[in-house]
Structures are given as C-alpha cells and as structure tokens.
Design a protein around this motif. Structure first.
Motif, short mmCIF file in Angstrom:
data_model
loop_
_atom_site.label_atom_id
_atom_site.label_comp_id
_atom_site.label_asym_id
_atom_site.label_seq_id
_atom_site.Cartn_x
_atom_site.Cartn_y
_atom_site.Cartn_z
N PRO A 95 52.58 -9.20 -9.26
CA PRO A 95 52.19 -8.89 -7.88
C PRO A 95 51.43 -7.55 -7.83
CG PRO A 95 54.59 -9.04 -8.10
CD PRO A 95 54.02 -9.17 -9.47
N PRO A 96 50.40 -7.48 -6.99
CA PRO A 96 49.61 -6.24 -6.95
C PRO A 96 50.39 -5.05 -6.41
CG PRO A 96 48.87 -7.81 -5.28
CD PRO A 96 49.88 -8.53 -6.11
N VAL A 97 51.44 -5.31 -5.64
CA VAL A 97 52.23 -4.21 -5.06
C VAL A 97 53.64 -4.26 -5.66
CG1 VAL A 97 53.21 -3.31 -2.93
CG2 VAL A 97 50.89 -4.26 -2.93
N PHE A 98 54.12 -3.08 -6.09
CA PHE A 98 55.46 -3.01 -6.68
C PHE A 98 56.54 -3.14 -5.61
CE2 PHE A 98 52.83 -0.98 -9.91
CZ PHE A 98 53.35 -1.53 -11.07
N GLY A 99 57.74 -3.51 -6.06
CA GLY A 99 58.89 -3.53 -5.15
C GLY A 99 59.13 -4.89 -4.51
N GLN A 100 58.70 -5.95 -5.19
CA GLN A 100 58.92 -7.29 -4.63
C GLN A 100 59.86 -8.12 -5.51
OE1 GLN A 100 55.36 -9.14 -2.84
NE2 GLN A 100 54.20 -7.49 -3.78
N VAL A 129 65.35 -0.94 -0.47
CA VAL A 129 63.93 -1.18 -0.75
C VAL A 129 63.44 -0.22 -1.84
CG1 VAL A 129 61.63 -1.45 0.25
CG2 VAL A 129 63.64 -1.72 1.68
N MET A 130 63.91 1.04 -1.76
CA MET A 130 63.49 2.01 -2.78
C MET A 130 64.03 1.62 -4.15
SD MET A 130 61.75 4.57 -3.61
CE MET A 130 61.35 5.93 -2.53
N LYS A 131 65.24 1.12 -4.17
CA LYS A 131 65.80 0.70 -5.46
C LYS A 131 64.93 -0.41 -6.07
CE LYS A 131 70.28 0.38 -5.63
NZ LYS A 131 71.60 -0.21 -5.37
N ASN A 132 64.47 -1.30 -5.23
CA ASN A 132 63.61 -2.39 -5.69
C ASN A 132 62.31 -1.83 -6.29
OD1 ASN A 132 61.99 -4.70 -5.94
ND2 ASN A 132 62.95 -5.69 -4.19
N VAL A 133 61.71 -0.87 -5.58
CA VAL A 133 60.46 -0.27 -6.08
C VAL A 133 60.70 0.39 -7.44
CG1 VAL A 133 58.76 1.57 -5.68
CG2 VAL A 133 59.49 0.11 -3.78
N ALA A 165 59.83 9.75 -10.54
CA ALA A 165 60.20 9.04 -9.30
C ALA A 165 61.71 8.84 -9.25
CB ALA A 165 59.46 7.71 -9.23
N LEU A 166 62.29 8.42 -10.36
CA LEU A 166 63.75 8.19 -10.40
C LEU A 166 64.51 9.50 -10.19
CD1 LEU A 166 63.79 5.77 -13.46
CD2 LEU A 166 64.77 5.22 -11.22
N HIS A 167 64.03 10.54 -10.84
CA HIS A 167 64.70 11.83 -10.75
C HIS A 167 64.70 12.35 -9.30
CE1 HIS A 167 66.20 15.66 -12.13
NE2 HIS A 167 65.21 16.29 -11.54
N LEU A 200 50.75 1.84 -11.03
CA LEU A 200 52.10 2.40 -11.13
C LEU A 200 52.12 3.87 -10.70
CD1 LEU A 200 54.79 1.84 -13.78
CD2 LEU A 200 54.10 4.17 -13.29
N ALA A 201 51.10 4.62 -11.11
CA ALA A 201 51.06 6.04 -10.76
C ALA A 201 51.01 6.22 -9.25
CB ALA A 201 49.86 6.71 -11.42
N GLN A 202 50.26 5.37 -8.57
CA GLN A 202 50.17 5.48 -7.11
C GLN A 202 51.54 5.24 -6.47
OE1 GLN A 202 50.39 2.96 -4.52
NE2 GLN A 202 50.07 4.64 -3.06
N GLU A 203 52.22 4.21 -6.96
CA GLU A 203 53.50 3.87 -6.36
C GLU A 203 54.55 4.93 -6.69
OE1 GLU A 203 53.69 0.62 -4.54
OE2 GLU A 203 55.11 2.05 -3.68
#
Ligand SMILES: Cc1cc2nc3c(=O)[nH]c(=O)nc-3n(C[C@H](O)[C@H](O)[C@H](O)COP(=O)(O)OP(=O)(O)OC[C@H]3O[C@@H](n4cnc5c(N)ncnc54)[C@H](O)[C@@H]3O)c2cc1C
Length: 552
Positions: A530-535, A338-342, A319-321, A394-397
């Motif tokens: 939190p159930p969703v990443f990026g918060q 927002v992407m940086k947060n995720v 994802a980072l790459h 994590l894999a989904q995100e």
C-alpha cells in the motif's frame, strides 16, 4: 525537567543517543546470523556502540552543518582545486575506513562481504553521506583489475584501514580512496552520449597514457585519490583511471568548477569538473568502457540498497523512540492503536529492506559461484529499485510520527529531517528507478540462468504462504516473457516491485519470526504494497512487531 520563564518544558522525547546500534537491531542481527553464521559478533557490538555514541552523533551533526568548501585557487592565484572539510568529516570517514567498510573485504575470506554489509547498514544509521567515497572505494576494486599494473600499485592501499586525506602521490600515502565520473551535462543514464574525449599520449609503466579533454557534471567526493572516468576513444567509450596526483607528485589537470548545492548529503562534496588534458590510463578493453565501469556500478548499487536499509532502520528507531515517550490524549503515542499500526508497518518495511539488501551482499560473497552470480545479477537492480523507492515514503511517515519536531532542523539536531533529505539520493544516483527496472529486464533477457536462479531462490520457501505461492507462480510466467523479449517495457517497474516483494517475503520466512512474515505477506502480497503506511489488519501481532523493532 527544564523550565522556561513562562512554562515548564515537558512531554518532549529525549534524543536517541548512547545506544548500541547493533544490539537494538534485531532484524539486522537475525539476517546476519542467517547469511553468516559465526560472524564476529564482538566486532559488530563494538561498532554498534561506537556508532551510537554521543561523540559520533555530534560528528555527524557537525559534518552536515559545516558543508565542504571548494578552494579553486590559492591566495596568490595558483590553481589548487582543493575541498576543505570540517574535522568531523575526517573523524567519520576515518572511522568507516578503520572499520574496513571500503576495499578491505576483498582481502578477506568467505563471508567478509556480508559482514561488511551489516557494518555498512549500521554506519548509515549514523551518517550516510561520508560513505559515498567509502562505497566507491569498495566498489572499484574488482573493476580496477582491468589494468593490472595500476591494480598492483594501488590495491593494497585501497584496502588498507588507514585513512590518509593528504593530497600527495599514491606511493606516499597510507591509504587511498577512489570515485567515479560518468555523468555529463547532456546525459547520465544514456552514457553513450558522453562527449569527453581521450587521446593517446605515450606508453608508460601503467600502459598507454591518454589525455582527457571534457567535463563531468557530477563527480562526487572529488578529494578522492583517483577516479574511474568514461571517455570516448576511437574504438568507442573507454574506462580510464585518472589520479588526482601524478606519480611524479604534480597535480593532474582536473579542475573543480564548483560544488553542487544539494538538497541533502551535505557532509559529502559533489563537484562539477573539467579535464584539460588530464593524464588517464585505460582500464579494461578500450571500447567496452560502460561494461567495465558498471562492474563498479553494480557494487555501488548494492550499497544504495544497504545504505537505504540503514536509513530506514534509523528513521524507524527515531519514530519508535519518540512514540514510547510522547503522550497525547491520555496515553503514550505508542499505545494509540492507529500509531501502533503505523509504527509496526514501518518496522516491517525496514526489516524487509535489510533482509533483501543483505541477500544481495551474500551473492557478492558467492564470488564466481554460478547460482549466486546469476541471482546477484537480477537482485541488484530489483533491490536498488524497490528498497530506495520505499525509503523516501518511509522517511516521510517516520517524520510525521514526530509531529512538527520531525520537520525541524535545529542546527543539525533534527536527525529525522536530515534522513528525509538524504533518502531520495540513493534512488537517483547510480541509475534512477526506471533505469533499474529496465536493467532487471535486461538481466532476465540475458539467458535462462538469471530466471532459473530467481525461481530456485523462491522455491526454497514454496508452500510457506498461499499468497507467496501465488505471487511466485505468477512471476514465473512474467519472467518467461522477459526472457523471450515479449515483456512490455511499460510494466518494468511492476515487475521489479514484485520480484523484490517475493524475495523479501521468502527471506523473512527464513530468518524472521512468524508474526513478521505473516504480517508482511498479508499486507504486501495480496494487492502489492500500500502506498500509505499504517494499514495493517487489527489482528496482526502489532505489539510483537513493535517490541522486536524498539531500539535498545
Ligand atoms: C548527489 C549526487 C551525486 C552524484 N554523484 C555522481 C558521481 O560521483 N559520478 C557520476 O558519474 N554521477 C553522479 N551523479 C549523477 C547520477 O548518477 C545521475 O544524475 C543519474 O544517473 C541520472 O542521470 P541524469 O541526471 O543525467 O538524468 P537522465 O539520464 O536525464 O534521467 C532523467 C530521468 O529519466 C529516466 N530515464 C532515462 N532513460 C530512460 C528510459 N530509457 N526509459 C525510461 N526512463 C528513463 C531516469 O530514470 C530519470 O528518472 C550524482 C548525482 C547526485 C544527485
């Protein structure tokens, strides 16, 4: 830049290939340095370079694309029960065994299990499914000692770094592998329901030979040289050693019915089998089969956590790459707030998973040390529960970070899709989530040692963060309830999650930078993960977290 007839192909990220999987993994390196100061860095770097190479990635792609094929009979009708694998499968498993990821650590001195754990995390980032028989061969070594004669004949070859796939008797082989058979159609968690029967046949040099009649609904890596198998005896469930080929060179009566058509884990074969009078030798006490085989299960559960940590790291790296190359709305995805947060949040989760899994491996290095043994008893189910649960999320995100390309297989080129399909497996096999949470309760009920060990582990970082202090204090009361049997089973998952989070935070305090520890505590300890990443909060050190996690 490549072109097509109608347009120029641009703004696509390059494959993450030819990178050193160890060098770029700061989280793994720091955890290893903490648990194993003086670890052989050269060996880790060499393995990291090999695993990140284009040649090995090609093997991983091909081994998954060309799934194993079962041949039950030969051309003229003889039963053969053989599984044919693509040459890339053999190349991968040969590399894993050559790196000593199976039973080799049992022959080495202190620290060997942590070093092996770090190598296992690295290898999983390349390809996890060939590691199934490797992990089972690692895990079987202590349990196999329950039959001293078999152990004496087999152990040296189980620990050898030679991979020998031939289906011949053990004494002719340079190296051996083993698997396990517990799950039957009517029940996998509740093993007492096993219906396979063992009847005494004859006394032999390996002890009282029995004959097995029955089935196993899941038996992975059926080309292993032998298995530990549960079967009913007059005294209750027994654990039996069941070789594929008998000492006289004839094949044992183990019939492969079919291979499972699995969601992922495609390079590995998982079979359904029937035993039609298969020769089997007792391992351990006759009526204590579950306890005996769970000695093996505890170690494969460790590998579930390690393997998931490796997959999480690879998903985060991919994802980072991608995000450092792909542009949208005028700037790199990585620079979109927002992407940086995720991405930072994925990095935190991945680092915490590595930290916890390596801590469990260090407990194995502790051997009979009472503190390490008690801590291992509680941390193994908590780590398997939590790390494996977080892995799928994590894999989904991470996949979503790649947009539509993340969801595409492209003849095995789409590594992210492969990781996504693989992730849930570690959570299901060797005890699904509820079973792990209940096992944690059982461990805490067993005696004060496990509770004391956990409290002492958390006490090492007392005062480091008010949130961690509050969680540790609240846990104390809940551990006491678990200890005296008044804890409500309904809340077993919540307890497992909180134990894992508290230990992860404590470990990050000890071997991660402050900005990682602080962001972890603020985002996960106040209200749970939190159930969703990026918060994450905007004032976290997002740039530093991302920079630390970027693959080499
Ligand atoms: C790819 C793959 C490979 C495998 N390889 C092997 C192998 O090599 N050898 C082997 O022996 N097995 C193997 N397994 C089987 C695996 O270990 C079992 O599927 C697993 O242990 C669950 O057993 P089960 O499928 O019978 O489900 P069940 O036991 O029916 O469980 C179903 C669900 O109920 C939950 N549950 C069960 N009991 C309770 C309870 N008391 N309270 C609350 N919830 C509960 C479980 O957590 C699970 O979520 C493999 C499985 C897969 C998918």
């Amino acid at each position: 830049m490549s072109t097509d007839a109608t347009h120029e192909v641009r703004n696509q990220s390059t494959p993450l290939v030819g990178v050193n999987l160890y060098e770029g993994d700061r989280a793994l390196r720091d955890a290893l340095a903490f648990h194993r100061p003086g670890a052989d860095e050269n060996a880790r770097h060499a393995l990291g370079a090999m695993l990140g190479s284009a040649a090995m990635q090609q093997h991983a792609r091909l081994a998954n694309l060309h799934r194993p094929v079962l041949h039950t009979h030969d051309r003229v009708g003889h039963r053969i029960d053989e599984v044919e694998f693509h040459p890339s499968y053999h190349a991968l498993i040969g590399a894993a065994i050559g790196a000593g990821l199976h039973a080799t650590p049992w022959t080495r001195g202190p620290g060997a299990h942590v070093e092996r754990a770090a190598a296992f995390v690295q290898f999983t980032a390349l390809e996890p499914s060939v590691l199934c028989p490797v992990s089972m061969t690692y895990a079987v070594a202590p349990a196999l000692a329950g039959n001293a004669a078999v152990h004496a004949d087999w152990f040296a070859r189980l620990a050898s770094t030679a991979y020998d796939p031939r289906l011949v008797t053990y004494s002719q082989k340079a190296g051996l592998t083993m698997g396990m058979g517990m799950t039957e159609k009517q029940g996998g968690s509740d093993l007492r329901a096993n219906s396979t029967v063992a009847r005494f046949d004859a006394d032999t040099p390996w002890g009282r030979c029995h004959r097995l009649t029955g089935h196993k609904w899941f038996l992975s890596a059926p080309m292993c040289d032998a298995f530990l198998v549960l079967a009913q005896t007059g005294a209750g469930l027994g654990c039996f050693f069941v070789p594929r080929v008998l000492p006289d060179g004839t094949r044992n009566a183990i019939h492969l019915q079919r291979l499972k058509d699995k969601l992922g884990n495609h390079a590995n074969a998982s079979s359904e089998v029937e035993f039609t009078g298969a020769a089997a030798w007792p391992v351990g006490e006759e009526g204590r089969g579950i306890a005996q085989i769970l000695e093996m299960g505890t170690l494969t559960r460790l590998d579930c956590a390690l393997g998931t940590a490796g997959l999480m790291r690879q998903a985060t790296s991919l994802a980072l790459h991608h995000a450092r190359q792909r542009h949208a709305f005028g700037r790199r995805l990585l620079d979109q707030p927002v992407m940086k947060n995720v991405l930072a949040d994925l990095a935190l989760e991945s680092e915490a998973a590595t930290a916890l899994a390596l801590r469990v491996a260090r407990c194995v290095d502790g051997g009979a040390d009472p503190f390490e043994a008690a801590l291992r008893r509680v941390l193994t189910p908590a780590a398997k529960f939590w790390v494996c649960k977080r892995g799928s999320a994590l894999a989904q995100e991470a996949m979503e970070c790649l947009g539509g390309n993340g969801y595409v297989e492209a003849a095995g080129e789409g590594t992210m899709a492969r990781i996504y399909r693989e992730m849930p497996l570690n959570s299901i096999w060797e005890g699904a989530g509820n079973i792990m949470a209940l096992d944690l309760l059982r461990a805490l009920r067993r005696g004060h040692e496990t509770r004391d060990a956990l409290s002492a582990e958390l006490a090492t970082t007392q005062g480091a963060d008010p949130r961690l202090d509050r969680l540790a204090a609240a846990l104390q009361a809940r551990l006491d309830d678990a200890g005296d049997g008044t804890a409500d089973e309904t809340e077993a998952r919540r307890l497992a999650a909180d134990v894992a989070l508290a230990v992860q935070a404590s470990l990050l305090r000890r071997h991660a930078p402050d900005f990682v520890f602080e962001a972890f505590c603020r985002s996960r300890l106040e209200h749970g993960a939190p159930p969703v990443f990026g918060q994450l909060r905007a004032d976290e050190a997002l740039d530093d977290i991302v920079a630390r996690a970027l693959p080499a």
